[in-house]
Enzyme design. Structure first.
Site, PDB file in Angstrom:
ATOM      1  N   ASP A  31      29.901 -30.627  42.858  1.00 60.49           N
ATOM      2  CA  ASP A  31      29.070 -30.032  41.804  1.00 60.49           C
ATOM      3  C   ASP A  31      27.599 -30.322  42.057  1.00 60.49           C
ATOM      4  OD1 ASP A  31      27.760 -29.709  39.126  1.00 60.49           O
ATOM      5  OD2 ASP A  31      29.809 -29.245  38.508  1.00 60.49           O
ATOM      6  N   SER A  83      26.260 -19.706  34.207  1.00 58.77           N
ATOM      7  CA  SER A  83      27.239 -19.068  33.321  1.00 58.77           C
ATOM      8  C   SER A  83      26.697 -18.502  32.010  1.00 58.77           C
ATOM      9  CB  SER A  83      28.351 -20.086  32.993  1.00 58.77           C
ATOM     10  OG  SER A  83      27.845 -21.089  32.133  1.00 58.77           O
ATOM     11  N   THR A 132      35.132 -13.752  35.112  1.00 57.19           N
ATOM     12  CA  THR A 132      34.949 -13.465  33.689  1.00 57.19           C
ATOM     13  C   THR A 132      35.361 -12.037  33.328  1.00 57.19           C
ATOM     14  OG1 THR A 132      33.223 -13.198  32.020  1.00 57.19           O
ATOM     15  CG2 THR A 132      32.542 -12.915  34.284  1.00 57.19           C
ATOM     16  N   ASP A 133      35.659 -11.827  32.051  1.00 55.85           N
ATOM     17  CA  ASP A 133      35.943 -10.463  31.572  1.00 55.85           C
ATOM     18  C   ASP A 133      34.665  -9.618  31.494  1.00 55.85           C
ATOM     19  OD1 ASP A 133      34.735 -11.680  29.369  1.00 55.85           O
ATOM     20  OD2 ASP A 133      36.351 -11.228  27.951  1.00 55.85           O
ATOM     21  N   GLU A 134      33.494 -10.286  31.563  1.00 51.99           N
ATOM     22  CA  GLU A 134      32.232  -9.540  31.389  1.00 51.99           C
ATOM     23  C   GLU A 134      31.978  -8.555  32.529  1.00 51.99           C
ATOM     24  OE1 GLU A 134      28.801 -11.530  29.968  1.00 51.99           O
ATOM     25  OE2 GLU A 134      29.944 -12.891  28.704  1.00 51.99           O
ATOM     26  N   TYR A 158      23.908 -11.779  34.620  1.00 58.78           N
ATOM     27  CA  TYR A 158      25.031 -12.726  34.789  1.00 58.78           C
ATOM     28  C   TYR A 158      26.280 -11.981  35.253  1.00 58.78           C
ATOM     29  CZ  TYR A 158      29.239 -15.280  33.438  1.00 58.78           C
ATOM     30  OH  TYR A 158      30.494 -15.839  33.425  1.00 58.78           O
ATOM     31  N   LYS A 162      28.415 -12.092  38.790  1.00 59.18           N
ATOM     32  CA  LYS A 162      29.834 -12.471  38.863  1.00 59.18           C
ATOM     33  C   LYS A 162      30.638 -11.334  39.519  1.00 59.18           C
ATOM     34  CE  LYS A 162      31.783 -15.624  37.512  1.00 59.18           C
ATOM     35  NZ  LYS A 162      32.103 -16.930  38.186  1.00 59.18           N
ATOM     36  N   LYS A 197      25.832 -22.366  24.002  1.00 57.95           N
ATOM     37  CA  LYS A 197      26.756 -21.257  23.762  1.00 57.95           C
ATOM     38  C   LYS A 197      27.097 -21.218  22.274  1.00 57.95           C
ATOM     39  CE  LYS A 197      27.190 -20.592  28.325  1.00 57.95           C
ATOM     40  NZ  LYS A 197      28.324 -20.893  29.176  1.00 57.95           N
ATOM     41  N   ARG A 289      20.321  -9.770  21.481  1.00 56.19           N
ATOM     42  CA  ARG A 289      20.279  -9.977  22.945  1.00 56.19           C
ATOM     43  C   ARG A 289      20.079  -8.606  23.611  1.00 56.19           C
ATOM     44  NH1 ARG A 289      25.676 -12.706  25.301  1.00 56.19           N
ATOM     45  NH2 ARG A 289      24.584 -14.655  24.921  1.00 56.19           N
TER      46      ARG A 289
END
Ligand code: NAD
Ligand code: DAU
Length: 360
Positions: A31, A83, A132-134, A158, A162, A197, A289
């Protein structure tokens, strides 16, 4: 042993803790320790020889290659990423750097390592990419949830970064044969969630008597999954998933943001009652946003059908546990709220104008 990247972040640290609670196979945790990486998440493993922490950047192919040669892992789980969508709007470069170039660097080291394995080890090896689902973009109120064949349509820097990483992973399977799998998961929540978040931000702000910021009208929908359910799904994909496949992971828990914030206020009111008024009084509507995706929802039937995974936590039980965790871990919260965190709050919220109240 297994090699995880980003294991000091929210999902990564939950995964490492969950993994070592289930079996004794050691974990190399690699990391970069960005603002989101926190060794306190792993405090319970300080004396545990099954956990080996190494500081470094996934973009550093040479460092990753030398670690792979040294430790010879049977699997790599790529959790490392930038993220946070709001950060990607205010500063997209770091997202391209880690999510695109970093994934590429990691894949290059993996390809070289994997190519030199014996045939049996090559077949057994897995590269699991956590996404991610995004990447699927946004849904209308009556659209069917995202399946594994939904077209990619990322809308934020973002999610675009991804999506790019997912494509690179796919290409390393198809072109070079690396046994890679990708998971696309919905919104996680639970312990060790960094308070930038929505859920941890609302809990910590509420307790500190600060405004509870709702972007736009608060009617955006997210599909919430308790983080240990995500960890169990990742373990299952690692164990039984088919290389080259992608698996959607979701909680079957679609909620509007306003519903989530109201639920948090009401649980807090029960567990830590305010002396005067209610936590709901702290809700403030602020500028939305930019490019805000309206709705995400995951169709998680493939992973259930093929691998037998289903979430075990309901939204009601998971959110209750989460609030309780934050109330019982004030030291962790205080430690995270460093100068860097305060600077972020100023940057993200000072530019958002407060709006008249929207309807529930
Ligand atoms: P996080 O921001 O909490 O943690 C990211 C971790 O990666 C941190 O420990 C950070 O130090 C590390 N990191 C960042 N850049 C790195 C680099 N270049 N090299 C090595 N380490 C680096 O993120 P999270 O919420 O735990 O998300 C983890 C992964 O899961 C991400 O890939 C994200 O896209 C995906 N995901 C998250 C959610 C969610 O709701 N949080 C949902 C679906 C998918
Ligand atoms: O869907 C999976 C994604 O979920 C992951 O890929 C991301 O890594 C993760 O951060 C999360 O992204 P979101 O943008 O959905 O999460 P966030 O907690 O930032 O916001 C959740 C919703 O709440 C979103 O609609 C924006 C809104 N929001 C957020 C904040 C921080 C607010 O209304 N007010 C806020 O102050």
């Amino acid at each position: 042993m297994i090699f995880i990247t980003g294991g000091a972040g929210f999902i990564g640290s939950n995964f490492v803790l969950d993994w070592l609670s289930q079996n004794d196979e050691p974990v190399i945790n690699f990391d970069k320790l960005t603002y989101a990486g926190n060794m306190n998440n792993l405090a319970s493993l300080r004396q545990d020889s099954r956990h080996i922490f190494v500081h470094g950047d996934i973009a550093d192919t040479a460092q990753v290659a030398s670690l792979l040669a040294q430790y010879k892992p049977r699997a790599i789980i790529n959790v490392a990423a930038e993220s946070h969508v709001d950060r990607s709007i205010l500063g997209p470069a770091a997202f391209v750097e880690t999510n695109v170039n970093g994934t590429f660097g990691l894949l290059e080291a993996t390809r070289a390592y994997w190519s030199a394995l014996t045939n049996a080890d090559k077949t057994a090896f897995r590269f699991l990419h956590v996404s991610t689902d995004e990447v699927y973009g946004t849904l209308g109120p009556d659209d069917a949830p995202f399946t594994e064949s939904t077209r990619y349509a990322p809308n934020s820097p973002y999610s675009a970064s991804k999506a790019a990483s997912d494509h690179l992973v796919r290409s390393y399977h198809h072109t070079y044969g690396v046994p890679a799998l990708t998971t696309n998961c919905s919104n996680n929540y639970g312990p060790y969630h960094f308070p930038e978040k929505l859920i941890p931000l609302i809990i910590t702000n509420a307790r500190e008597g600060k405004p509870l910021p709702i972007y736009g009208d608060g009617q955006q929908v997210r599909d919430w999954l308790y983080v240990t359910d995500h960890c169990a799904a990742l373990r299952r994909v690692l164990e039984a998933g088919k290389p080259g496949e992608t698996y959607n992971i979701g909680g079957w828990n679609e909620k509007t943001n306003l519903h989530v914030v109201h639920a948090l206020c009401d649980i807090l009111q029960r567990l830590a009652p305010k002396a005067h008024g209610s936590y709901r009084d702290q809700i403030v509507y602020v500028t939305d946003r930019p490019g805000h995706d309206r709705r995400y929802a995951i169709d998680a039937r493939k992973i259930e059908r093929e691998l037998g995974w289903r979430p075990t936590e309901s939204f009601e039980s998971g959110i209750q546990k989460t609030v309780q965790w934050y109330l019982s871990n004030q030291d962790w919260v205080r430690d995270v709220q460093s100068g860097v965190y305060l600077k972020w709050l100023e940057k993200n919220y000072m530019q958002r104008e407060a709006k008249p109240e929207a309807s529930d």
